[in-house]
Design a protein around this motif. Structure first.
Motif, mmCIF file in Angstrom:
data_model
loop_
_atom_site.group_PDB
_atom_site.id
_atom_site.type_symbol
_atom_site.label_atom_id
_atom_site.label_comp_id
_atom_site.label_asym_id
_atom_site.label_seq_id
_atom_site.Cartn_x
_atom_site.Cartn_y
_atom_site.Cartn_z
ATOM 1 N N TRP A 59 -2.962 1.271 -11.360
ATOM 2 C CA TRP A 59 -2.279 1.787 -12.557
ATOM 3 C C TRP A 59 -2.955 3.027 -13.131
ATOM 4 C CZ3 TRP A 59 -0.475 -2.924 -11.186
ATOM 5 C CH2 TRP A 59 0.852 -3.226 -11.494
ATOM 6 N N ARG A 60 -4.224 3.240 -12.813
ATOM 7 C CA ARG A 60 -4.878 4.446 -13.324
ATOM 8 C C ARG A 60 -4.888 5.580 -12.302
ATOM 9 N NH1 ARG A 60 -10.846 1.925 -14.169
ATOM 10 N NH2 ARG A 60 -9.485 0.379 -15.122
ATOM 11 N N ALA A 61 -4.439 5.294 -11.085
ATOM 12 C CA ALA A 61 -4.440 6.321 -10.036
ATOM 13 C C ALA A 61 -3.641 7.563 -10.421
ATOM 14 C CB ALA A 61 -3.929 5.729 -8.731
ATOM 15 N N PRO A 62 -2.480 7.447 -11.110
ATOM 16 C CA PRO A 62 -1.752 8.667 -11.481
ATOM 17 C C PRO A 62 -2.558 9.588 -12.401
ATOM 18 C CG PRO A 62 -0.312 6.751 -11.629
ATOM 19 C CD PRO A 62 -1.691 6.230 -11.423
ATOM 20 N N TYR A 63 -3.550 9.045 -13.081
ATOM 21 C CA TYR A 63 -4.356 9.860 -13.979
ATOM 22 C C TYR A 63 -5.526 10.512 -13.245
ATOM 23 C CZ TYR A 63 -1.891 7.299 -17.697
ATOM 24 O OH TYR A 63 -0.934 6.763 -18.516
ATOM 25 N N ILE A 64 -6.336 9.682 -12.567
ATOM 26 C CA ILE A 64 -7.591 10.203 -11.998
ATOM 27 C C ILE A 64 -7.711 9.950 -10.504
ATOM 28 C CG2 ILE A 64 -8.869 10.029 -14.162
ATOM 29 C CD1 ILE A 64 -10.036 7.378 -13.153
ATOM 30 N N GLY A 65 -6.605 9.524 -9.869
ATOM 31 C CA GLY A 65 -6.653 9.249 -8.450
ATOM 32 C C GLY A 65 -7.229 7.874 -8.157
ATOM 33 N N TYR A 66 -7.345 7.547 -6.900
ATOM 34 C CA TYR A 66 -7.861 6.244 -6.497
ATOM 35 C C TYR A 66 -9.387 6.261 -6.543
ATOM 36 C CZ TYR A 66 -3.142 5.097 -5.030
ATOM 37 O OH TYR A 66 -1.793 4.849 -5.026
ATOM 38 N N THR A 67 -9.946 5.332 -7.308
ATOM 39 C CA THR A 67 -11.393 5.258 -7.483
ATOM 40 C C THR A 67 -11.837 3.804 -7.348
ATOM 41 O OG1 THR A 67 -11.184 4.944 -9.870
ATOM 42 C CG2 THR A 67 -11.383 7.211 -9.069
ATOM 43 N N HIS A 68 -13.130 3.614 -7.262
ATOM 44 C CA HIS A 68 -13.694 2.276 -7.317
ATOM 45 C C HIS A 68 -13.966 1.918 -8.772
ATOM 46 C CE1 HIS A 68 -14.103 2.014 -2.982
ATOM 47 N NE2 HIS A 68 -14.715 3.194 -2.967
ATOM 48 N N LEU A 69 -14.044 0.600 -9.035
ATOM 49 C CA LEU A 69 -14.345 0.153 -10.388
ATOM 50 C C LEU A 69 -15.851 0.224 -10.623
ATOM 51 C CD1 LEU A 69 -13.488 -1.051 -13.081
ATOM 52 C CD2 LEU A 69 -13.711 -3.328 -12.069
ATOM 53 N N VAL A 70 -16.259 1.126 -11.482
ATOM 54 C CA VAL A 70 -17.660 1.261 -11.867
ATOM 55 C C VAL A 70 -17.753 0.888 -13.343
ATOM 56 C CG1 VAL A 70 -19.630 2.808 -12.093
ATOM 57 C CG2 VAL A 70 -17.999 3.115 -10.206
ATOM 58 N N ARG B 156 0.842 -1.195 0.000
ATOM 59 C CA ARG B 156 0.000 0.000 0.000
ATOM 60 C C ARG B 156 0.877 1.243 0.000
ATOM 61 N NH1 ARG B 156 -5.283 -1.547 0.903
ATOM 62 N NH2 ARG B 156 -5.482 -3.735 1.565
ATOM 63 N N THR B 157 0.432 2.249 -0.737
ATOM 64 C CA THR B 157 1.223 3.468 -0.884
ATOM 65 C C THR B 157 1.187 4.330 0.372
ATOM 66 O OG1 THR B 157 -0.705 4.526 -1.878
ATOM 67 C CG2 THR B 157 0.907 3.567 -3.371
ATOM 68 N N ASP B 158 0.024 4.408 1.003
ATOM 69 C CA ASP B 158 -0.145 5.310 2.142
ATOM 70 C C ASP B 158 -0.796 4.609 3.323
ATOM 71 O OD1 ASP B 158 -2.590 4.884 1.037
ATOM 72 O OD2 ASP B 158 -2.990 6.963 0.510
ATOM 73 N N GLY B 159 -0.689 3.292 3.328
ATOM 74 C CA GLY B 159 -1.338 2.513 4.364
ATOM 75 C C GLY B 159 -2.797 2.237 4.080
ATOM 76 N N VAL B 160 -3.328 2.826 2.994
ATOM 77 C CA VAL B 160 -4.745 2.652 2.659
ATOM 78 C C VAL B 160 -4.930 2.097 1.256
ATOM 79 C CG1 VAL B 160 -6.962 3.836 2.382
ATOM 80 C CG2 VAL B 160 -5.383 4.550 4.207
ATOM 81 N N HIS B 161 -4.330 2.775 0.270
ATOM 82 C CA HIS B 161 -4.566 2.416 -1.128
ATOM 83 C C HIS B 161 -3.542 1.391 -1.621
ATOM 84 C CE1 HIS B 161 -6.385 6.539 -0.843
ATOM 85 N NE2 HIS B 161 -7.391 5.844 -1.335
ATOM 86 N N VAL B 162 -4.034 0.398 -2.358
ATOM 87 C CA VAL B 162 -3.176 -0.647 -2.911
ATOM 88 C C VAL B 162 -2.287 -0.049 -3.999
ATOM 89 C CG1 VAL B 162 -3.143 -2.824 -4.188
ATOM 90 C CG2 VAL B 162 -4.835 -2.460 -2.372
#
Length: 415
Positions: A280-291, A91-97
């Motif tokens: 892998w998409r977090a650098p573009y739009i941040g951490y999101t859920h898969l919708v 995890r990058t910050d203890g929260v996000h994978v």
């Protein structure tokens, strides 16, 4: 009719002609000659780029061919082959994978492992060897597939030319899983067209552990089953084939869910695989859920507003128009010549891609499973057209390597 298991007269005569033709005129020799010629061209291009490559996160300046061929995801596949998968998600910050090996399925690195054991080759040459060998096999099967849907020998061979020189085909000789996957997919599509359902089960299983598209193939098989059921009055659909094909659709769906399930059990997180992919998409739009079906609209907004500096709705509008045009293409007379089964695959994979992937530079690579459309591009007989599209494809190879493979400064365009 397309998809029928009964060979056309020309196909039935083909084995006899092949048996009497000189070796240099046999279909597989011509296909392999095209493949080898294309690889010579691409190797020269790659060597030129390698000779001008500066120091980067994977190699020093001016790397040799094998070092240059195993950068980017090649390192991830190497990690899988050597170390396997992590028991817990980083995890990058203890929260996000964060990015990790669970995004890379074990089929390709497992096969490279076997080749390394048998040949005693190190990772880099073994990985390239597997990619090249599988790509050659894919070209051979693709030729048979194009013949099987009725395109004719000349058109089928030119479709192979386009298959071998397409803009993203440097991957055929790099440490990526695409060659193995395309070999499996071409084989699966040929078996589906020929209605050899029993043989498809092992192919689908291995395919699902090579690239994540088992759900797309399940949808294609499902559409195939429904179509055969609706047409059973004019094209018999025996009970045995009904059971086998319906079972195959269910099996394909389960195979497509197997790897996310394994990742969930191994890490203790039921969203381990999707969270890893989303990293892998977090650098573009941040951490999101898969919708489902949201990523392309998010991407259209991001590319328009952030990269081009224009209103996001312009990008979304362009996306809607592009999707509409692609839908029209799938129902055009030229694409209909590929037969229902290949069209079912094109529809199913396009829907899958549209549902889950975020559009960025890797999208060019992710479009490779739409390769049956090359049969449509091969239809015109004009020598000027055919020469021009080959030259354009090779030029686009140079562009793809420059933008996506060669490393120059910030990492914003992964292949």
């Amino acid at each position: 009719m397309p998809g029928s298991a009964v060979p056309a007269p020309a196909e039935a005569a083909a084995p006899h002609r092949a048996a009497t033709a000189p070796w240099w005129g046999r279909w597989w020799v011509r296909v392999l000659a095209v493949f080898l010629a294309s690889r010579v061209v691409t190797t020269v291009i790659l060597l030129i780029f390698a000779a001008n490559q500066g120091r980067n996160p994977w190699t020093g300046p001016k790397p040799d061919y094998f070092s240059f061929a195993t950068i980017w995801d090649g390192l991830w596949y190497n990690i899988v082959a050597v170390s396997g998968y992590p028991d817990s998600l980083p995890r990058t910050d203890g929260v996000h994978v964060s990015e990790n090996a669970w995004a890379f399925l074990p089929g390709y690195p497992g096969l490279v492992d076997v080749v390394m054991f048998v040949t005693r080759l190190p990772w880099a040459p073994a990985a390239v060897l597997v990619s090249v060998a599988c790509a050659a096999g894919a070209a051979l099967v693709f030729y048979r597939l194009m013949l099987r849907v009725g395109l004719g020998a000349s058109t089928s061979l030119f479709a192979v030319v386009l298959f071998c020189v397409a803009p993203v085909t440097p991957l055929f000789q790099l440490a990526y899983a695409e060659s193995l996957y395309l070999l499996l997919l071409a084989t699966a599509l040929l078996l589906l067209v020929e209605r050899r359902y029993g043989w498809l089960f092992p192919v689908v299983l291995v395919m699902a552990f090579t690239r994540p598209s088992g759900l797309a193939f399940a949808l294609a098989v499902g559409l195939h089953v429904v179509h055969r059921w609706l047409k059973r009055g004019e094209d018999p659909f025996p009970a045995r084939e009904r059971v086998l094909s319906a079972s195959l659709a269910v099996f394909s769906g389960l195979a497509g869910l197997a790897w996310p399930a394994i990742a969930a059990v191994a890490t203790g997180s039921w969203t381990a695989y999707t969270d890893t992919e989303l990293a892998w998409r977090a650098p573009y739009i941040g951490y999101t859920h898969l919708v489902p079906f949201a990523p392309w609209f998010q991407g259209a907004d991001w590319w328009a507003s952030v990269m081009l500096g224009i209103p996001g709705w312009v990008g979304v509008t362009a996306l809607v128009v592009l999707v509409g045009l692609f839908g029209i293409l799938l129902f055009s007379p030229a694409v209909r010549r590929l037969g229902m089964d290949l069209r079912f695959w094109l529809i199913a994979y396009s829907l899958y891609l549209f549902a889950v992937f975020f559009p960025q530079s890797s999208t060019f690579r992710l479009l490779m499973p739409l390769f049956p459309l090359l049969g449509v591009l091969a239809l015109p007989k004009s020598r000027v057209y055919r020469t021009g599209i080959v030259v354009l494809s090779i030029a686009l190879q140079v562009g793809w390597i420059a933008i996506c493979w060669g490393v120059d400064g910030a990492d914003w365009s992964p292949p």
